[in-house]
Design a protein around this motif. Sequence first.
Motif, PDB file in Angstrom:
ATOM      1  N   VAL A  27       0.847  -1.196   0.000  1.00 58.83           N
ATOM      2  CA  VAL A  27       0.000   0.000   0.000  1.00 58.83           C
ATOM      3  C   VAL A  27       0.885   1.250   0.000  1.00 58.83           C
ATOM      4  N   GLY A  28       0.561   2.211  -0.855  1.00 57.78           N
ATOM      5  CA  GLY A  28       1.292   3.473  -0.902  1.00 57.78           C
ATOM      6  C   GLY A  28       2.442   3.513  -1.876  1.00 57.78           C
ATOM      7  N   ARG A  29       2.639   2.453  -2.643  1.00 61.97           N
ATOM      8  CA  ARG A  29       3.811   2.397  -3.525  1.00 61.97           C
ATOM      9  C   ARG A  29       3.687   3.330  -4.721  1.00 61.97           C
ATOM     10  N   GLY A  30       2.481   3.793  -5.032  1.00 63.99           N
ATOM     11  CA  GLY A  30       2.279   4.559  -6.257  1.00 63.99           C
ATOM     12  C   GLY A  30       2.425   6.055  -6.109  1.00 63.99           C
ATOM     13  N   THR A  31       2.905   6.532  -4.958  1.00 66.39           N
ATOM     14  CA  THR A  31       3.049   7.973  -4.768  1.00 66.39           C
ATOM     15  C   THR A  31       4.392   8.256  -4.108  1.00 66.39           C
ATOM     16  N   SER A  32       4.592   9.484  -3.639  1.00 63.47           N
ATOM     17  CA  SER A  32       5.878   9.840  -3.039  1.00 63.47           C
ATOM     18  C   SER A  32       6.121   9.025  -1.774  1.00 63.47           C
ATOM     19  N   THR A  33       7.384   8.926  -1.379  1.00 61.51           N
ATOM     20  CA  THR A  33       7.756   8.057  -0.263  1.00 61.51           C
ATOM     21  C   THR A  33       7.009   8.411   1.012  1.00 61.51           C
ATOM     22  N   PHE A  34       7.022   9.687   1.394  1.00 56.65           N
ATOM     23  CA  PHE A  34       6.405  10.073   2.655  1.00 56.65           C
ATOM     24  C   PHE A  34       4.884   9.950   2.599  1.00 56.65           C
ATOM     25  N   ASP A  35       4.280  10.327   1.465  1.00 59.65           N
ATOM     26  CA  ASP A  35       2.833  10.153   1.326  1.00 59.65           C
ATOM     27  C   ASP A  35       2.464   8.677   1.412  1.00 59.65           C
ATOM     28  N   GLY A  36       3.205   7.847   0.684  1.00 60.98           N
ATOM     29  CA  GLY A  36       2.911   6.419   0.676  1.00 60.98           C
ATOM     30  C   GLY A  36       3.088   5.786   2.040  1.00 60.98           C
ATOM     31  N   LEU A  37       4.185   6.142   2.720  1.00 65.10           N
ATOM     32  CA  LEU A  37       4.432   5.607   4.056  1.00 65.10           C
ATOM     33  C   LEU A  37       3.333   6.026   5.023  1.00 65.10           C
ATOM     34  N   SER A  38       2.927   7.279   4.959  1.00 64.41           N
ATOM     35  CA  SER A  38       1.881   7.775   5.859  1.00 64.41           C
ATOM     36  C   SER A  38       0.558   7.056   5.624  1.00 64.41           C
ATOM     37  N   LEU A  39       0.211   6.862   4.348  1.00 63.79           N
ATOM     38  CA  LEU A  39      -1.036   6.164   4.029  1.00 63.79           C
ATOM     39  C   LEU A  39      -0.983   4.703   4.471  1.00 63.79           C
ATOM     40  N   ALA A  40       0.153   4.054   4.232  1.00 64.94           N
ATOM     41  CA  ALA A  40       0.292   2.656   4.641  1.00 64.94           C
ATOM     42  C   ALA A  40       0.201   2.529   6.158  1.00 64.94           C
ATOM     43  N   TRP A  41       0.862   3.429   6.868  1.00 69.81           N
ATOM     44  CA  TRP A  41       0.856   3.401   8.338  1.00 69.81           C
ATOM     45  C   TRP A  41      -0.567   3.582   8.869  1.00 69.81           C
ATOM     46  N   ALA A  42      -1.264   4.601   8.357  1.00 69.74           N
ATOM     47  CA  ALA A  42      -2.616   4.883   8.841  1.00 69.74           C
ATOM     48  C   ALA A  42      -3.574   3.747   8.497  1.00 69.74           C
ATOM     49  N   THR A  43      -3.396   3.140   7.321  1.00 64.33           N
ATOM     50  CA  THR A  43      -4.251   2.019   6.924  1.00 64.33           C
ATOM     51  C   THR A  43      -4.045   0.828   7.847  1.00 64.33           C
ATOM     52  N   THR A  52      -5.219  -9.588   9.363  1.00 64.02           N
ATOM     53  CA  THR A  52      -4.663  -8.898   8.199  1.00 64.02           C
ATOM     54  C   THR A  52      -3.236  -9.345   7.937  1.00 64.02           C
ATOM     55  N   LEU A  53      -2.938  -9.611   6.670  1.00 65.52           N
ATOM     56  CA  LEU A  53      -1.559  -9.810   6.222  1.00 65.52           C
ATOM     57  C   LEU A  53      -1.177  -8.563   5.436  1.00 65.52           C
ATOM     58  N   PHE A  54      -0.192  -7.832   5.935  1.00 63.27           N
ATOM     59  CA  PHE A  54       0.157  -6.523   5.373  1.00 63.27           C
ATOM     60  C   PHE A  54       1.597  -6.584   4.868  1.00 63.27           C
ATOM     61  N   ALA A  55       1.762  -6.809   3.557  1.00 60.56           N
ATOM     62  CA  ALA A  55       3.102  -6.893   2.962  1.00 60.56           C
ATOM     63  C   ALA A  55       3.576  -5.496   2.579  1.00 60.56           C
ATOM     64  N   THR A  56       4.804  -5.161   2.947  1.00 60.84           N
ATOM     65  CA  THR A  56       5.313  -3.820   2.662  1.00 60.84           C
ATOM     66  C   THR A  56       6.831  -3.816   2.606  1.00 60.84           C
ATOM     67  N   HIS A  57       7.381  -2.833   1.885  1.00 63.99           N
ATOM     68  CA  HIS A  57       8.817  -2.587   1.896  1.00 63.99           C
ATOM     69  C   HIS A  57       9.157  -1.344   2.717  1.00 63.99           C
ATOM     70  N   TYR A  58       8.152  -0.746   3.354  1.00 71.10           N
ATOM     71  CA  TYR A  58       8.417   0.378   4.253  1.00 71.10           C
ATOM     72  C   TYR A  58       8.894  -0.182   5.593  1.00 71.10           C
ATOM     73  N   PHE A  59      10.203  -0.159   5.801  1.00 70.54           N
ATOM     74  CA  PHE A  59      10.746  -0.750   7.025  1.00 70.54           C
ATOM     75  C   PHE A  59      10.220  -0.044   8.270  1.00 70.54           C
ATOM     76  N   GLU A  60       9.856   1.248   8.124  1.00 69.19           N
ATOM     77  CA  GLU A  60       9.361   2.002   9.275  1.00 69.19           C
ATOM     78  C   GLU A  60       8.102   1.377   9.875  1.00 69.19           C
ATOM     79  N   LEU A  61       7.339   0.658   9.065  1.00 69.66           N
ATOM     80  CA  LEU A  61       6.097   0.065   9.560  1.00 69.66           C
ATOM     81  C   LEU A  61       6.335  -1.061  10.557  1.00 69.66           C
ATOM     82  N   THR A  62       7.554  -1.584  10.602  1.00 77.45           N
ATOM     83  CA  THR A  62       7.825  -2.642  11.582  1.00 77.45           C
ATOM     84  C   THR A  62       7.694  -2.128  13.014  1.00 77.45           C
ATOM     85  N   GLN A  63       7.713  -0.804  13.179  1.00 76.98           N
ATOM     86  CA  GLN A  63       7.523  -0.209  14.501  1.00 76.98           C
ATOM     87  C   GLN A  63       6.138  -0.523  15.060  1.00 76.98           C
TER      88      GLN A  63
END
Length: 206
Positions: free
Chosen positions: A29-45, A57-68
Amino acid sequence: RSTFMVEMTETANILHNATEHSLVLMDEVGRGTSTFDGLSLAWATAEHLAKQTRCYTLFATHYFELTQLAEDLEHAVNVHLTATEHDDSIVFLHNVHDGPASQSYGLQVAKLAGVPQGVIANAKHQLAQLEGEERPTAPTAPTPTEQPVAKAKAQPTASESVMQGDMFASMEPSVVEERLRELDLDGLTPREALNQLYELKEKLEG
């Protein structure tokens, strides 16, 4: 429609209709826009699904920040698929292990897909720069004999100051400036604002 719009439409559908009995699969989720926008949307989702919907939910992502989120949310856990590298190539083992992935294998996957070697080499160089491995060295301080000589800024004479003051004092606001000051921007609809803009443009060109 853009790929990102399709992605967001599907995400919105899930967020509106999923229940605690749903199984939700989210992929990048969020891969189709800018890094910070995509990360924020993925985090909030992810947070919404965990806190509000509370579904599996199985949430696959390459945003390492989401591991928090695994530390912040009671029922969230990190897992990753293992891979092994050999002679600059990669083999995916498809074993699920606990914890977040330690690295990304984007360049190796690109090589497997047949991306030209020159592009891969350039990508490695760019990656090294982005990761700070090839930071440019800081410029050395000039020696005492190389110290720049500060030039004193000439102060305007009294007559020059008077002339400058008279020049700016004599500048009357234009019709366009007066019109802009009178506009109530908060009270205009988008169409009215556009019409006002066209009128001001005509006055400038006239």
